[in-house]
Structures are given as structure tokens and as C-alpha cells.
Design an enzyme around this catalytic site. Sequence first.
Site, mmCIF file in Angstrom:
data_model
loop_
_atom_site.group_PDB
_atom_site.id
_atom_site.type_symbol
_atom_site.label_atom_id
_atom_site.label_comp_id
_atom_site.label_asym_id
_atom_site.label_seq_id
_atom_site.Cartn_x
_atom_site.Cartn_y
_atom_site.Cartn_z
ATOM 1 N NE ARG A 119 -6.270 -23.229 36.081
ATOM 2 C CZ ARG A 119 -5.797 -21.965 35.982
ATOM 3 N NH1 ARG A 119 -5.134 -21.420 36.885
ATOM 4 N NH2 ARG A 119 -5.533 -21.420 34.773
ATOM 5 C CE LYS A 143 -4.077 -25.583 34.352
ATOM 6 N NZ LYS A 143 -4.491 -25.865 32.932
ATOM 7 C CG HIS A 201 -12.784 -27.063 34.891
ATOM 8 N ND1 HIS A 201 -11.855 -26.442 35.630
ATOM 9 C CD2 HIS A 201 -12.410 -26.525 33.389
ATOM 10 C CE1 HIS A 201 -10.930 -25.735 34.699
ATOM 11 N NE2 HIS A 201 -11.483 -26.036 33.536
ATOM 12 N NE ARG A 257 -10.280 -21.771 35.492
ATOM 13 C CZ ARG A 257 -9.734 -20.944 35.587
ATOM 14 N NH1 ARG A 257 -9.869 -20.213 36.904
ATOM 15 N NH2 ARG A 257 -8.638 -20.654 34.884
ATOM 16 C CG HIS A 313 -6.951 -17.911 30.953
ATOM 17 N ND1 HIS A 313 -8.107 -17.631 30.328
ATOM 18 C CD2 HIS A 313 -7.156 -19.222 31.630
ATOM 19 C CE1 HIS A 313 -9.124 -18.470 30.696
ATOM 20 N NE2 HIS A 313 -8.496 -19.522 31.252
ATOM 21 C CE1 TYR A 343 -15.137 -19.941 30.129
ATOM 22 C CE2 TYR A 343 -13.029 -18.906 29.817
ATOM 23 C CZ TYR A 343 -13.788 -19.578 30.340
ATOM 24 O OH TYR A 343 -13.269 -20.838 30.974
#
Length: 299
Positions: free
Chosen positions: A151, A174, A242, A245, A268, A277
Site C-alpha cells: 500500500r 493495517k 493503488h 497494488r 488481507h 481478484y
Amino acid sequence: MSKADVLEDWGNHLAQGRRRSPHTVRAYLAAARLLIERTGAANWASLAQLNTAQLRGHLASRRQDGLSNASTARELSAIKSFVKFAREQAGLAEEGAPRLRGPRIKKGLPRPVTPDDATNIADLVEGMAQDDWVGARDRAVLLLLYGAGLRIAEALSLNGNDVPLGETLAVTGKGNKQRIVPIIPAVREAVAQYAALSPWPIEPDKSLFRGVKGGPLSPGMVQKAMARARIALGLPATATPHALRHSFATHLLGAGADLRSLQELLGHASLGSTQIYTKVDAATLLDTYRGAHPRERDD
């Protein structure tokens, strides 16, 4: 307790207790401030007593302000977290978060760029910069997004301790979740070139990527550089940092990567976030088919 005290406690809880990003803290504080102003509830006890009807009325007024479905959903999440925290502070933790359902959001597919476009963007960003070191910097950042799936905030959080890059890199994403990502030679070389050209010393505990005045590089500067390259190449507005990515993930999946491995590489929390995806890859294959199959072509 004043409104300022409430907001200060809430901000500290988000930043230190929940380790939320500065962007999330600002957004959640803004949502809490509006709720306080519109309901008049300015302490934990009164905030804890807000009921579903009052919260629904507040959100309805926000919709009248022109809030989109996506923004309303984000604000609802912020308000529910805030009221839940208020109930904990008031000793009513057992009541939990208020039960409110937000608008349904149709998730669009990520828009990846092609491998050639990704390379062309990075090269053009480098060539369009006024200074060689700035061009090397922006190219290195973009290659970290496309070549390692970072990211933009993760790339810009690297410091002097991270260079020279090895074959892998520990990344904190995150939720303060750490993962290990492989670093391909092209990415290592781009970062090494930037480090060699940078006019600012590479110091262990300071940001690796610097702005022209020596401070930490902001995401906005990378976004602007990519926007200039995107326009020059005639690419759509969806070709953002982004999107690189997204392209990393889509191209790996197309090359045979399994979803679990991809989930780990992207950081994730759930496999559901990664599964989108598979739809992107199917859409890409369909576009290729339509462009190549004789019955699908106009000629």
C-alpha cells in the site's frame, strides 16, 4: 466533562488503543464531532443513551447534506464505534453497538493496469521529474507498489533501517499486522538508486523517502506524479498508485498464485478481500477473448 475532553479521549483510543491510521482517526473524529453537535449529547453518559431512532435521524440529516452511499456507510461505521465506546465509558458495555443497517454498496472491481503500462508509468515518472533524485524516488515508490504489492502508506513508512533491501521485507500493514513480502531485483535496484542519489542522509529512524524540503514524502506527491504520467500515456483516471497494488495481485493470480498465498502477500485480514481478484482475472480474460476471437471483433 466537555466536548473537547470526549473527542480527545476518543482520538487517543483510536490512535493508541486501536492503532488506527491518522486518516481514519481524522474521519472518525469528524463523524463524532458532527454527532455531538447535532444531538447535543456532549458527555459519555448522554452519548451512551442515544437510541437507534436518534442515530438514524442523524444519518438521514447527513444524507440531506449530500453524503453518498459509500460515505454514509463509512460514517455509520464511525458512529457505531463511537457510541459503543461511549457505552463502555459510561459502564453500559453490555449494550454494545447500536443496531443500524447502512445503505447497500455495490463493490466495483479493481482496475489493474497492464505490466507494460506499469513499467511505462514508473519510467515516465522518473523522466518527467525536475531533479534526478526526485525521479528515482518516485520510481522506487511506484515499483514497491507494483513489484511488492505494498500500500502507498506502507511504502512511505519505510525508514533508513530498511535499506539496503534484501530478498524479503517485513511490512507492517493495517491493524499493525506484520507480513513478509519478497523483493524482486528490479525493486531492490530502484530503491538503491534512490538512496544513492538522495541529497538527504539515510538515517536509521527517519523516513527513507523524503520530500524536497527533507520532510517525510506525502502520498499526495506520489499521486500527482503518477497522474501526470497517466495523462501523458493516455491511461484512464483509474490508473492510480493503488491500482499498481491491484495489478500486482491480478498479475500474480493470472500467473498461477493461489489465493491463500496472495492473501498473505497483500496483508488481507480475510480471504474474502482477496477473492475479488478472481473476478478481476476473469474479467481480464474475457476482455482478451473478446479482442481476439474472430466472432467478437468488428472486422
